[in-house]
Design a protein around this motif. Sequence first.
Motif, PDB file in Angstrom:
ATOM      1  N   VAL A  77       4.098 -11.689 -25.526  1.00  0.00           N
ATOM      2  CA  VAL A  77       3.626 -10.334 -26.390  1.00  0.00           C
ATOM      3  C   VAL A  77       2.037 -10.353 -25.713  1.00  0.00           C
ATOM      4  N   ARG A  78       1.376 -11.426 -25.358  1.00  0.00           N
ATOM      5  CA  ARG A  78      -0.328 -11.783 -24.547  1.00  0.00           C
ATOM      6  C   ARG A  78       0.091 -11.166 -23.286  1.00  0.00           C
ATOM      7  N   ALA A  79       1.205 -10.751 -22.603  1.00  0.00           N
ATOM      8  CA  ALA A  79       1.105 -10.229 -20.879  1.00  0.00           C
ATOM      9  C   ALA A  79       0.561  -9.178 -21.374  1.00  0.00           C
ATOM     10  N   ASP A  80      -0.530  -8.864 -20.569  1.00  0.00           N
ATOM     11  CA  ASP A  80      -0.923  -7.625 -20.311  1.00  0.00           C
ATOM     12  C   ASP A  80      -0.339  -6.258 -19.015  1.00  0.00           C
ATOM     13  N   ILE A  81       0.499  -5.453 -18.954  1.00  0.00           N
ATOM     14  CA  ILE A  81       1.488  -4.827 -18.025  1.00  0.00           C
ATOM     15  C   ILE A  81       0.182  -4.307 -16.849  1.00  0.00           C
ATOM     16  N   ASN A  82      -1.040  -3.562 -17.618  1.00  0.00           N
ATOM     17  CA  ASN A  82      -1.939  -3.145 -17.203  1.00  0.00           C
ATOM     18  C   ASN A  82      -2.172  -3.988 -15.892  1.00  0.00           C
ATOM     19  N   LEU A  83      -2.293  -5.238 -16.307  1.00  0.00           N
ATOM     20  CA  LEU A  83      -3.282  -6.638 -15.546  1.00  0.00           C
ATOM     21  C   LEU A  83      -2.258  -6.450 -14.359  1.00  0.00           C
ATOM     22  N   VAL A  84      -1.136  -7.036 -15.206  1.00  0.00           N
ATOM     23  CA  VAL A  84       0.145  -7.229 -13.439  1.00  0.00           C
ATOM     24  C   VAL A  84      -0.110  -5.873 -11.923  1.00  0.00           C
ATOM     25  N   ARG A  85      -0.302  -4.440 -12.721  1.00  0.00           N
ATOM     26  CA  ARG A  85      -0.681  -3.667 -12.093  1.00  0.00           C
ATOM     27  C   ARG A  85      -1.389  -3.457 -11.065  1.00  0.00           C
ATOM     28  N   ASN A  86      -2.199  -4.024 -11.986  1.00  0.00           N
ATOM     29  CA  ASN A  86      -3.910  -4.074 -11.033  1.00  0.00           C
ATOM     30  C   ASN A  86      -4.056  -4.476  -9.630  1.00  0.00           C
ATOM     31  N   ILE A  87      -3.102  -6.108 -10.396  1.00  0.00           N
ATOM     32  CA  ILE A  87      -2.949  -6.809  -8.927  1.00  0.00           C
ATOM     33  C   ILE A  87      -2.338  -6.184  -7.817  1.00  0.00           C
ATOM     34  N   GLU A  88      -1.008  -6.078  -8.330  1.00  0.00           N
ATOM     35  CA  GLU A  88      -0.501  -5.414  -7.549  1.00  0.00           C
ATOM     36  C   GLU A  88      -1.208  -4.532  -6.123  1.00  0.00           C
ATOM     37  N   VAL A  89      -1.976  -3.252  -7.629  1.00  0.00           N
ATOM     38  CA  VAL A  89      -3.131  -2.479  -6.659  1.00  0.00           C
ATOM     39  C   VAL A  89      -3.566  -3.590  -5.313  1.00  0.00           C
ATOM     40  N   CYS A  90      -4.791  -4.642  -5.887  1.00  0.00           N
ATOM     41  CA  CYS A  90      -5.223  -5.704  -5.114  1.00  0.00           C
ATOM     42  C   CYS A  90      -4.727  -6.219  -4.267  1.00  0.00           C
ATOM     43  N   TYR A  91      -3.552  -7.223  -4.058  1.00  0.00           N
ATOM     44  CA  TYR A  91      -2.462  -7.813  -3.325  1.00  0.00           C
ATOM     45  C   TYR A  91      -2.775  -6.238  -2.130  1.00  0.00           C
ATOM     46  N   GLN A  92      -2.216  -5.594  -2.649  1.00  0.00           N
ATOM     47  CA  GLN A  92      -1.047  -4.871  -1.728  1.00  0.00           C
ATOM     48  C   GLN A  92      -2.775  -4.425  -0.129  1.00  0.00           C
ATOM     49  N   THR A  93      -3.165  -3.621  -0.931  1.00  0.00           N
ATOM     50  CA  THR A  93      -4.620  -2.943  -0.473  1.00  0.00           C
ATOM     51  C   THR A  93      -5.854  -3.736  -0.507  1.00  0.00           C
ATOM     52  N   ALA A  94      -6.489  -4.367  -0.835  1.00  0.00           N
ATOM     53  CA  ALA A  94      -7.694  -4.759  -0.980  1.00  0.00           C
ATOM     54  C   ALA A  94      -7.440  -6.500   0.345  1.00  0.00           C
ATOM     55  N   TYR A  95      -6.161  -6.730  -0.329  1.00  0.00           N
ATOM     56  CA  TYR A  95      -5.613  -7.687   0.880  1.00  0.00           C
ATOM     57  C   TYR A  95      -4.493  -7.804   1.996  1.00  0.00           C
ATOM     58  N   ARG A  96      -3.804  -6.883   1.489  1.00  0.00           N
ATOM     59  CA  ARG A  96      -2.973  -5.898   2.393  1.00  0.00           C
ATOM     60  C   ARG A  96      -1.684  -7.106   2.990  1.00  0.00           C
ATOM     61  N   ARG A  97      -1.464  -7.892   1.319  1.00  0.00           N
ATOM     62  CA  ARG A  97      -0.252  -8.789   1.646  1.00  0.00           C
ATOM     63  C   ARG A  97       1.055  -8.060   1.068  1.00  0.00           C
ATOM     64  N   ARG A  98       1.937  -8.670   2.174  1.00  0.00           N
ATOM     65  CA  ARG A  98       3.585  -8.326   2.060  1.00  0.00           C
ATOM     66  C   ARG A  98       4.054  -9.620   1.158  1.00  0.00           C
ATOM     67  N   LEU A  99       4.483  -9.156  -0.201  1.00  0.00           N
ATOM     68  CA  LEU A  99       5.436 -10.094  -1.090  1.00  0.00           C
ATOM     69  C   LEU A  99       7.588  -9.577  -0.649  1.00  0.00           C
ATOM     70  N   LYS A 100       7.738 -11.113   0.098  1.00  0.00           N
ATOM     71  CA  LYS A 100       9.146 -11.218   0.933  1.00  0.00           C
ATOM     72  C   LYS A 100       9.924 -10.895  -0.739  1.00  0.00           C
ATOM     73  N   GLY A 101       9.607 -12.171  -1.916  1.00  0.00           N
ATOM     74  CA  GLY A 101      10.171 -12.434  -3.035  1.00  0.00           C
ATOM     75  C   GLY A 101       9.673 -12.854  -3.539  1.00  0.00           C
ATOM     76  N   LEU A 102       9.794 -12.141  -4.847  1.00  0.00           N
ATOM     77  CA  LEU A 102       9.693 -13.409  -6.277  1.00  0.00           C
ATOM     78  C   LEU A 102      10.452 -13.902  -6.877  1.00  0.00           C
ATOM     79  N   HIS A 103      10.306 -15.887  -7.336  1.00  0.00           N
ATOM     80  CA  HIS A 103      11.613 -16.405  -7.579  1.00  0.00           C
ATOM     81  C   HIS A 103      10.946 -16.498  -9.235  1.00  0.00           C
ATOM     82  N   LEU A 104      11.995 -16.278  -9.938  1.00  0.00           N
ATOM     83  CA  LEU A 104      11.796 -16.674 -11.048  1.00  0.00           C
ATOM     84  C   LEU A 104      13.105 -17.686 -12.013  1.00  0.00           C
ATOM     85  N   VAL A 105      12.277 -18.994 -11.805  1.00  0.00           N
ATOM     86  CA  VAL A 105      13.308 -19.965 -12.100  1.00  0.00           C
ATOM     87  C   VAL A 105      13.322 -20.674 -13.305  1.00  0.00           C
TER      88      VAL A 105
END
Length: 306
Positions: free
Chosen positions: A172-200
């Motif tokens: 309920v407290r999760a912020d979808i826009n926050l996740v989107r904004n982090i993705e933008v920063c991750y991909q562009t400002a830091y140019r990182r590449r995600l091979k996989g995200l594992h939910l255990v």
Amino acid sequence: MADTGKYLVITPEEMAYVRKQLGTNEEDIKTAVTSLREWLRMQPHLPDAVDDSFIERMYINSKCSMEKVKLGLDAYFSLKHRFPELLMNRDIEGSDFQFAKKHLKMMVMPRLTKDAYRVHVLTAVDEDSTNVIWPLYGKILTTRLEIMLVEDYSLGDVGIIDLANVNAGHIVRADINLVRNIEVCYQTAYRRRLKGLHLVNASKIIHSVMKIVKMALSEKLQKRVFAHLPGSTTLFDYVQRDCVPDELGGTAGPADNFAYKVREMVNSEWLLEKDKYMSDESKRPADNHYGDIYGIAGSFKKLSVD
């Protein structure tokens, strides 16, 4: 910056492997860095406030694409206007950060995987969702990315999120826009590449988590999300055990050996100094197309995952 190179382990052989996978070498990198530095100096709206190792790592993170590095350099300085809550005022010695460390463990594993990816783990989430302030952890994440941009040498990242203690309150407290904004920063400002995200330790809550994933992440990233049931060993079909903490079935050692260790590589003064260096949008040339992609107006529709 504090003493570095004592936690993130990168051997000469691993560095050579990364370069080989990307089809580059020392001479190519030196030529690229020289050219990119000259380009940066010619941008009236951007500060020339990065060293050669920073540019080299952004070049590596961008798969040795000169155009993508230019996008990255522009984003690194300009996104601070767009996302100050993630990229500014990162006082890692302040009370907020100290509070956060008590309610969720975030870590970067010191060893690269056999195929030269860096493993990130989020575990031990406080069952009381009111103690988990997601925007603060977003800021902690960008702090980690900031450090890795000058210290890491890898082909990208593998993320592991432990859902064992995650409940409806967290969702309920999760912020979808926050996740989107982090993705933008991750991909562009830091140019990182995600091979996989594992939910255990995925259980009944996984359906709610996946709904957020589908709403928040790009289509390409959605295809890189994998769920693993409690008690299963399917995670290790993707990640070797010596890159995973003991609590999640790995053999790397206890999570407490790794939580927030990357943050200890620097001090707040080093991070807060970064706040001084950002784009001056009043000086951005009218024909500069980078701002159309992730500038202050912020239309992110053109972004894609490498």
